[in-house]
Design an enzyme around this catalytic site. Structure first.
Site, PDB file in Angstrom:
ATOM      1  N   GLN A  61       0.686   6.489   1.244  1.00 40.03           N
ATOM      2  CA  GLN A  61       1.464   7.523   1.938  1.00 40.03           C
ATOM      3  C   GLN A  61       2.922   7.510   1.482  1.00 40.03           C
ATOM      4  O   GLN A  61       3.556   8.557   1.365  1.00 40.03           O
ATOM      5  CB  GLN A  61       1.413   7.303   3.457  1.00 40.03           C
ATOM      6  CG  GLN A  61       0.025   7.331   4.073  1.00 40.03           C
ATOM      7  CD  GLN A  61      -0.629   8.697   4.004  1.00 40.03           C
ATOM      8  OE1 GLN A  61       0.035   9.736   3.946  1.00 40.03           O
ATOM      9  NE2 GLN A  61      -1.952   8.715   3.984  1.00 40.03           N
ATOM     10  N   LYS A 108      -2.995  11.996  -3.276  1.00 43.23           N
ATOM     11  CA  LYS A 108      -2.077  12.242  -2.151  1.00 43.23           C
ATOM     12  C   LYS A 108      -0.731  12.757  -2.663  1.00 43.23           C
ATOM     13  O   LYS A 108       0.093  13.220  -1.900  1.00 43.23           O
ATOM     14  CB  LYS A 108      -1.858  10.964  -1.350  1.00 43.23           C
ATOM     15  CG  LYS A 108      -3.174  10.386  -0.842  1.00 43.23           C
ATOM     16  CD  LYS A 108      -3.046   9.661   0.435  1.00 43.23           C
ATOM     17  CE  LYS A 108      -4.296   8.864   0.709  1.00 43.23           C
ATOM     18  NZ  LYS A 108      -5.068   9.335   1.842  1.00 43.23           N
ATOM     19  N   ASP A 116       0.875  -1.172   0.000  1.00 41.94           N
ATOM     20  CA  ASP A 116       0.000   0.000   0.000  1.00 41.94           C
ATOM     21  C   ASP A 116       0.913   1.223   0.000  1.00 41.94           C
ATOM     22  O   ASP A 116       1.534   1.560   1.008  1.00 41.94           O
ATOM     23  CB  ASP A 116      -0.871  -0.047   1.262  1.00 41.94           C
ATOM     24  CG  ASP A 116      -1.705   1.214   1.449  1.00 41.94           C
ATOM     25  OD1 ASP A 116      -1.456   2.207   0.731  1.00 41.94           O
ATOM     26  OD2 ASP A 116      -2.591   1.204   2.317  1.00 41.94           O
ATOM     27  N   CYS A 118      -9.298   5.887   9.422  1.00 42.27           N
ATOM     28  CA  CYS A 118      -9.529   4.679   8.615  1.00 42.27           C
ATOM     29  C   CYS A 118      -8.571   3.570   9.003  1.00 42.27           C
ATOM     30  O   CYS A 118      -8.139   2.782   8.145  1.00 42.27           O
ATOM     31  CB  CYS A 118      -9.419   4.959   7.115  1.00 42.27           C
ATOM     32  SG  CYS A 118     -10.653   6.090   6.524  1.00 42.27           S
TER      33      CYS A 118
HETATM   34  N1  PLP Z   1      -3.843   3.405   2.423  1.00 40.83           N
HETATM   35  C1  PLP Z   1      -3.358   4.405   3.164  1.00 40.83           C
HETATM   36  C2  PLP Z   1      -2.124   4.179   3.971  1.00 40.83           C
HETATM   37  C3  PLP Z   1      -4.001   5.636   3.175  1.00 40.83           C
HETATM   38  O1  PLP Z   1      -3.531   6.630   3.919  1.00 40.83           O
HETATM   39  C4  PLP Z   1      -5.169   5.796   2.386  1.00 40.83           C
HETATM   40  C5  PLP Z   1      -5.924   7.066   2.419  1.00 40.83           C
HETATM   41  O2  PLP Z   1      -5.979   7.738   3.396  1.00 40.83           O
HETATM   42  C6  PLP Z   1      -5.609   4.721   1.613  1.00 40.83           C
HETATM   43  C7  PLP Z   1      -4.925   3.533   1.647  1.00 40.83           C
HETATM   44  C8  PLP Z   1      -6.812   4.824   0.741  1.00 40.83           C
HETATM   45  O3  PLP Z   1      -6.553   5.710  -0.304  1.00 40.83           O
HETATM   46  P1  PLP Z   1      -7.750   6.105  -1.315  1.00 40.83           P
HETATM   47  O4  PLP Z   1      -8.874   6.576  -0.435  1.00 40.83           O
HETATM   48  O5  PLP Z   1      -7.163   7.191  -2.141  1.00 40.83           O
HETATM   49  O6  PLP Z   1      -8.101   4.895  -2.092  1.00 40.83           O
END
Ligand code: PLP
Length: 420
Positions: free
Chosen positions: A214, A237, A211, A375
């Site tokens: 960040q 981001k 993932d 989240c």
């Molecule tokens: N993973 C991480 C570590 C995040 O910080 C985020 C968003 O805050 C996501 C996944 C999800 O990203 P998105 O909402 O752009 O799909």
């Protein structure tokens, strides 16, 4: 974080402070005060080159891609596909076909889970995650394991929320099929040594799913050099638009994966009872894609590469260290991740004040930050709290905004006195 790496960042040339002027939203006001946007881990502000690239597409060549025979549609298709090559270069792969455009990190991770995960995970197999993942990199794996009667294994983290290679080694077994972890976590800001983690994963014959939501902002990924199997990130981001993201997949793995979403442009031949599918990445890009957003993402990547990661890292590190010093100096503030300044994310609480109450004090001061579980309820459980405040910094923030954060934190600390 490796001290040599931090030293290299500190000694690189500083970004031009005029970078701030590239971001129109840095000039707005909130509650009659200059807007201090410190919620950058949620989404970043957009620079002029991104806004202009998207505007140009809509004004000058806003045609369908892969669906028009005219010159202007050809121009749109060419611009779109050239972003695929830009992203591939950015990620360090010579294979543009390894770049799948998605709706964002969440969509990319779900795609890996629903396609590759469904394919390789069976009853009794294991999927390793960490207790500090965003829900987007936790819930899909949890649910896959439930569906397949497989085991979800939590790898232990160190005190800074970092997954160390030895800790990963300790949970790997011959049943491990997938390891899913963050490049940088969104609450603790812990940065992983992905090259070392990938080596552990591959020694055990599993694949690593990263993932990068960040991480991509603070460290340029090198998917081939680090030997990564899947890497997902979001445009928004990385100073790019919302609604677009990328999933990098190792070509040999993408080849084997079935599509998850069916529709236009992902097929080869549709017979009455059977359909054959196109090769990757198009097999995974059903329907009309967000063309303007992909073009905006290309402009965002050009923009950050022009600035250079070293300058961006130096800026964010300096701001975060200033915030750590200031907040740690306040008697009633507890900072959860003072060692992780590199990632520009600072999670803290003010004793006796709920983060949601505190956030209204910051708002009144014209400061945007985030309060809640971000989240990642697993991280809250790991920290033993219900919620935190989170300030996160970007290249356009400045010292005065950090100082306002610290002053507002003093005020928020007085919140109970105001109430009672
Ligand atoms: N993973 C991480 C570590 C995040 O910080 C985020 C968003 O805050 C996501 C996944 C999800 O990203 P998105 O909402 O752009 O799909």
């Amino acid at each position: 974080m490796n001290p040599d790496f931090l030293y290299a960042i500190r000694t690189c040339p500083a970004l031009d402070p005029a970078v701030r002027d590239d971001f129109p939203m840095t000039g707005i006001q909130s509650h009659g005060k200059p807007f201090a946007y410190l919620n950058n881990a949620a989404t970043t502000l957009k620079p002029l080159p991104v806004l202009e690239a998207m505007d140009r597409y809509y004004r000058e060549y806003g045609s369908p891609i892969h669906r028009g025979a005219d010159r202007i549609a050809h121009k749109a298709t060419t611009a779109f596909e050239s972003v695929r090559r830009t992203v591939a270069r950015f990620l360090g792969t010579p294979h543009p076909e390894a770049v799948v455009f998605t709706g964002g990190t969440t969509a990319g991770l779900n795609l890996v889970c629903l396609s590759y995960g469904e394919l390789v995970v069976g009853a009794g197999d294991e999927v390793v995650v960490t207790p500090n993942e965003h829900h987007a990199n936790y819930v899909p794996w949890q649910q896959l394991c439930r569906r397949k009667n497989a085991k979800l294994v939590l790898a232990p983290l160190d005190a800074n929320g970092c997954l160390q290679p030895e800790a990963l080694e300790s949970v790997m077994t011959e049943r491990t099929r997938i390891v899913a972890c963050s490049h940088i976590t969104n609450v603790m800001g812990a940065a992983m040594d992905l090259r070392a983690l990938a080596a552990v994963v591959h020694r055990h014959g599993a694949v690593i799913v990263v993932d990068g939501a960040q991480g991509v902002v603070h460290e340029r990924p090198d998917v081939v050099g680090w030997d990564i199997d899947f890497y997902a990130f979001s445009g928004h981001k990385l100073y790019g638009p919302t609604g677009v993201g990328v999933l990098y997949g190792r070509p040999a793995l993408l080849e084997k994966m079935p599509p998850v979403v069916m529709g236009g442009e992902m097929i080869d031949i549709v017979d009455v009872y059977e359909t054959s599918f196109r090769e990757p990445p198009w097999r995974f890009e059903a329907g009309t894609l967000p063309v303007a957003e992909v073009i905006g993402l290309g402009a965002a990547i050009d923009y950050v590469l022009e600035l250079g990661y070293c300058g961006m890292q130096k800026k964010v590190l300096g701001l975060t260290e200033r915030a750590v010093r200031g907040l740690s100096g306040l008697e009633n503030v507890h900072v959860y991740n003072p060692e992780n300044a590199f990632s520009g994310v600072l999670s803290f609480n003010i004793r006796g004040v709920h983060p949601h109450d505190a956030s209204s004090v910051y708002d009144r001061e014209g400061i945007a930050l985030r309060a809640g579980h971000h989240c990642s309820q697993p991280t809250m459980r790991w920290l033993g709290v219900g919620a935190t405040l989170r300030a996160s910094f970007a290249i356009y923030n400045d010292d005065s905004e950090v100082d306002r954060l610290i002053e507002a934190s003093k005020k928020a600390g007085d919140f109970l006195d105001v109430l009672f």
